[in-house]
Design a protein around this motif. Structure first.
Motif, mmCIF file in Angstrom:
data_model
loop_
_atom_site.group_PDB
_atom_site.id
_atom_site.type_symbol
_atom_site.label_atom_id
_atom_site.label_comp_id
_atom_site.label_asym_id
_atom_site.label_seq_id
_atom_site.Cartn_x
_atom_site.Cartn_y
_atom_site.Cartn_z
ATOM 1 N N TYR A 24 -9.108 5.021 2.219
ATOM 2 C CA TYR A 24 -9.360 6.167 2.711
ATOM 3 C C TYR A 24 -9.907 7.203 1.687
ATOM 4 O O TYR A 24 -10.909 8.127 2.146
ATOM 5 N N GLU A 25 -9.421 7.059 0.564
ATOM 6 C CA GLU A 25 -9.917 7.945 -0.485
ATOM 7 C C GLU A 25 -11.600 7.873 -0.738
ATOM 8 O O GLU A 25 -12.133 8.614 -1.458
ATOM 9 N N PRO A 52 -0.282 4.628 -5.313
ATOM 10 C CA PRO A 52 -0.804 5.895 -5.176
ATOM 11 C C PRO A 52 -1.862 6.121 -3.917
ATOM 12 O O PRO A 52 -2.607 5.256 -3.731
ATOM 13 N N CYS A 53 -1.780 7.318 -3.575
ATOM 14 C CA CYS A 53 -2.697 7.538 -2.128
ATOM 15 C C CYS A 53 -4.064 7.345 -2.476
ATOM 16 O O CYS A 53 -5.014 6.921 -1.829
ATOM 17 N N ALA A 54 -4.396 7.791 -3.886
ATOM 18 C CA ALA A 54 -5.960 7.653 -4.175
ATOM 19 C C ALA A 54 -6.444 6.387 -4.386
ATOM 20 O O ALA A 54 -7.486 6.113 -4.575
ATOM 21 N N HIS A 113 -6.082 3.932 -1.984
ATOM 22 C CA HIS A 113 -6.278 3.720 -0.392
ATOM 23 C C HIS A 113 -7.717 3.944 -0.263
ATOM 24 O O HIS A 113 -8.376 4.963 -0.680
ATOM 25 N N ARG A 132 -12.308 9.298 -8.203
ATOM 26 C CA ARG A 132 -10.956 8.597 -7.762
ATOM 27 C C ARG A 132 -10.238 8.143 -9.006
ATOM 28 O O ARG A 132 -9.164 8.332 -9.326
ATOM 29 N N TRP A 140 0.694 -1.400 0.049
ATOM 30 C CA TRP A 140 0.128 0.106 0.030
ATOM 31 C C TRP A 140 1.005 1.299 -0.137
ATOM 32 O O TRP A 140 0.655 2.242 -0.672
ATOM 33 N N SER A 141 2.092 1.031 0.814
ATOM 34 C CA SER A 141 2.657 2.430 0.732
ATOM 35 C C SER A 141 3.422 2.748 -0.610
ATOM 36 O O SER A 141 3.838 3.984 -0.717
ATOM 37 N N THR A 177 -8.234 -0.548 -7.180
ATOM 38 C CA THR A 177 -7.166 -1.379 -6.901
ATOM 39 C C THR A 177 -6.380 -2.298 -7.901
ATOM 40 O O THR A 177 -5.418 -2.134 -8.277
ATOM 41 N N CYS A 179 -8.893 -2.795 3.344
ATOM 42 C CA CYS A 179 -7.581 -3.143 2.688
ATOM 43 C C CYS A 179 -7.354 -4.546 2.802
ATOM 44 O O CYS A 179 -6.939 -5.328 1.957
ATOM 45 N N GLU A 239 -10.887 5.358 9.684
ATOM 46 C CA GLU A 239 -9.557 4.680 9.597
ATOM 47 C C GLU A 239 -9.878 3.069 9.924
ATOM 48 O O GLU A 239 -9.292 2.266 9.389
#
Length: 696
Positions: A469-470, A463-465, A467, A541, A459-460, A515, A482, A475
């Motif tokens: 969260y987006e 791209p953040c988008a 995840h 997204r 995941w790290s 994903t 995930c 949390e």
């Protein structure tokens, strides 16, 4: 951005066109919403002539139209049932009559906000929002009613053709047409009291507006109207009035002359009857019995109850006009047209449906749209005379005979926006079904994920988008999401080959599909979802990530018929899981499916239970499977029913596994890792022997 709509239809000659009823409904909606700038591409998809309506050039003369062949339809559009709406430079495609007409309404509202077209979407925008698989109301409006109308029209055509061919055409010949169950269901629905959302608030508003009018002596005399949104139609006897809205009216009645007694005092009814009799133009003078207007108003305010107001069932969904009325108006008009406009004859058999239709013709905006479309509204003039060769009679089906209160409750739920089963499994019933399972030697077989324990994603490094969260998840839920995504995405990556098409059914906000599209850029990914809000999140997204291999479809599962190589879904609810599996089997595609809502499995017009031959031969019924499904939904950890729930969940999925196996698939039933990531943690993975092998 331009909007294009692809719909079925063909030109028969210079003056007429042949269209199915759903295309007629789209054209009517465009006229109603003043969207003449929309590009209409009529596709000659070889619909049977008997299933088409003939309309004149008048209905299309102001529209931007093209006639194309099936081969000229873009490939991304060709995978869906018509009608299809596409916006230029967009990766979002909408399919299905309800979705297209709802979108027409929303586009019109954005262009002409003062016209309040969004009001046509009903309370909280819910009119025809749910898909036909879960909403009997949507199914009736989008599928069953137009099919029923077309079947009656076809009957009439055939009878008249036979009479002409047999030279039996004589004055006042009688034609008998059999009305179908679906038409009668709508007729009976209109007899019921309207279901009203937030009725307390609306009735209080009406009470206040009525009191405002009666407290003004000028308006009470009829010389003035202090209100722009309400009209009192009758002031003596039961008070009747109309609450004016942008597209229609809400009609109400207050039975004020029922002089009842309540605790020895006069009720609201006996107080209010004084108002129509006052001829005094001075606001502070007395009415006939010497009571001050202000005093009476105060007494009324204290005693008036919301139950004193009766709201009329004027429209198909209740007291307010919606897009459902627009669609059903077109279908009903062409039915009346097919019987040579013998409206008075039809009223004998379908009085409520005819009353609704006649009321619709009085709505100013609808009347304008009807004239643009070419409707012959003169038939509703009581002095209008139409020369008929035939006399139409109708045969009503023997349907909806209620034997018990339970049957009546089920019937009440038939035309709801979201239909839910009222069946509840009792312990003795579950014990009986489990005994059948044991005697049939049916046991779930646990398999292993094709990637073993190596199911984590970096995941790290992504791209953040991508995840969750987006997607707007908190949390704690995002962490579990995930883990769920890792189980499915790694299995899909193991199966998919370069250049293949992957379809994420019931994609929601796009967590899984986005994903997968990022992990496997060498494959095309389609997101299929019916819910508008979720799709817009997914689109945002996808655009942010600039994913070029993703196309988003707003449509029912049944309206997507494209070929694909891998099908997947994460927590598709109830019967939707089986629809996804059936889509995969029909396309000979591999599947990675995580089911959900086992208690929502129920027979539909597309799916029946049990699925497998093994379960059918064991004499397990659809209700037995539903009993197991209810128990399977009780799988929360650390509860007394957790173990039983997990076993029942495995049994229901074993039926699915066996069904796919009977169609030649190698299928694995395993659990998500860790199981705590979701109570619904079963995973079905299936491939055909020619695909990458998965050891079972």
């Amino acid at each position: 951005m331009s909007t294009e709509i692809y719909l079925s239809g063909q030109k028969t000659n210079k003056e007429t066109f042949a269209l199915p009823l759903n295309s007629c409904a789209v054209i009517f909606a465009i006229h109603y919403c003043h969207l003449e700038g929309v590009i209409l591409n009529f596709v000659d998809d070889e619909v049977c002539e008997e299933l088409q309506i003939t309309i004149t050039h008048h209905a299309l003369h102001s529209l931007n139209i093209n006639f194309i062949t099936q081969n000229a339809v873009p490939s991304l559009v060709n995978v869906c049932s018509l009608p299809v709406l596409v916006t230029s430079n967009s990766n979002l495609i909408r399919s299905g009559l309800c979705n297209v007409i709802r979108q027409i309404t929303m586009v019109a509202h954005s262009l002409y906000p003062k016209e309040h077209f969004k009001d046509l979407l009903g309370f909280r925008g819910g009119s025809l929002k749910a898909c036909a698989e879960v909403s009997s109301w949507t199914k009736l409006c989008e599928l069953e009613f137009p099919e029923a109308i077309m079947s009656v029209i076809t009957q009439g055509r055939l009878i008249k053709s036979n009479m002409v061919n047999n030279s039996k055409l004589e004055a006042e010949d009688s034609i008998e047409l059999s009305l179908t169950k679906e038409i009668i269901i709508l007729e009976q629905h209109l007899y019921r009291p309207p279901r009203i959302h937030n009725d307390d608030k609306m009735k209080r508003h009406l009470i206040q507006r009525v009191l405002d009018i009666w407290s003004d002596p000028v308006s009470r005399s009829g010389d003035s109207d202090v209100s722009t949104d309400i009209r009192i139609c009758q002031r003596s006897g039961p008070v009747t009035g109309e609450l004016l809205q942008p597209h229609a009216v809400i009609r109400f009645k207050i039975p004020v002359n029922n002089a009842e007694k309540c605790n020895g005092d006069e009720t609201v009814s006996s107080e209010m009857k004084y108002f129509p009799r006052s001829n005094n133009r001075n606001g502070n003078t007395k009415v006939n019995n010497g009571k001050d207007v202000e005093e009476i108003l105060q007494r009324i305010m204290n005693k008036m109850r919301i139950d004193d107001i009766i709201l009329d069932h004027l429209y198909v969904e209740g007291i307010e006009m919606t897009v459902a009325d627009l669609m059903l108006f077109v279908f009903t008009y062409h039915f009346i047209e097919s019987i040579d406009f013998q409206f008075n004859s039809l009223k004998i058999y379908l009085p409520k449906l005819c009353a609704w239709f006649q009321n619709m013709t009085k709505m100013p905006k609808l009347k304008v749209a009807a004239l643009r479309y070419g409707c012959c509204l003169e038939i509703f003039n009581q002095h209008f005379e139409f020369q008929n060769i035939y006399i139409y009679k109708f045969i009503l089906p023997e349907v909806l005979q209620k034997d018990s209160d339970e049957d009546e409750n089920e019937e009440e739920s038939e035309l709801q926006r979201r239909t839910r089963s009222k069946y509840r499994a009792l312990k003795p019933e579950l014990a009986r079904v489990l005994k059948i399972i044991k005697e049939a030697n049916i046991e779930p077989i646990a398999g292993e994920h094709p990637c073993g324990k190596d199911i984590t994603l970096p995941w790290s490094e992504l791209p953040c988008a991508i995840h969750p969260y987006e997607g707007g998840l908190p949390e704690k839920r995002a962490l579990k999401k995930c883990q769920q995504l890792e189980n499915l995405a790694t299995a899909i990556k193991k199966i998919a080959q370069p250049g293949q098409t992957i379809v994420d059914f019931c994609s929601g906000g796009g967590h899984l599909g986005i994903t997968v599209a990022s992990l496997i850029p060498y494959c095309k990914v389609f997101l299929i979802e019916n819910k508008e809000e979720s799709l817009l999140i997914a689109k945002s997204r996808v655009d942010k990530l600039q994913l070029k291999n993703v196309t988003i479809y707003q449509c029912n599962l049944g309206y997507f018929h494209g070929k694909f190589d891998v099908g997947t879904c994460l927590h598709a609810c109830g019967v939707a899981t089986d629809m996804v599996l059936q889509k995969c089997l029909d396309s000979k595609a591999a599947f990675v499916v995580c089911p959900c809502c086992y208690g929502a499995v129920q027979n539909t017009h597309l799916i029946s239970y049990p699925r497998s031959q093994l379960f059918q031969e064991a004499n397990i019924s659809d209700k037995d499977l539903l009993t197991l499904g209810h128990a399977a939904d009780q799988t929360e950890v650390k509860t007394t029913l957790e173990q039983q729930g997990r076993y029942c969940m495995d049994i229901v999925d074993t039926d699915r596994l066996q069904y796919a196996s009977e169609h030649g698939y190698d299928v694995v039933l395993c659990s998500l890792v860790p199981q705590t990531c979701t109570p619904k943690n079963n995973l079905l993975i299936g491939t055909l022997p020619t695909d990458a092998a998965i050891s079972s």
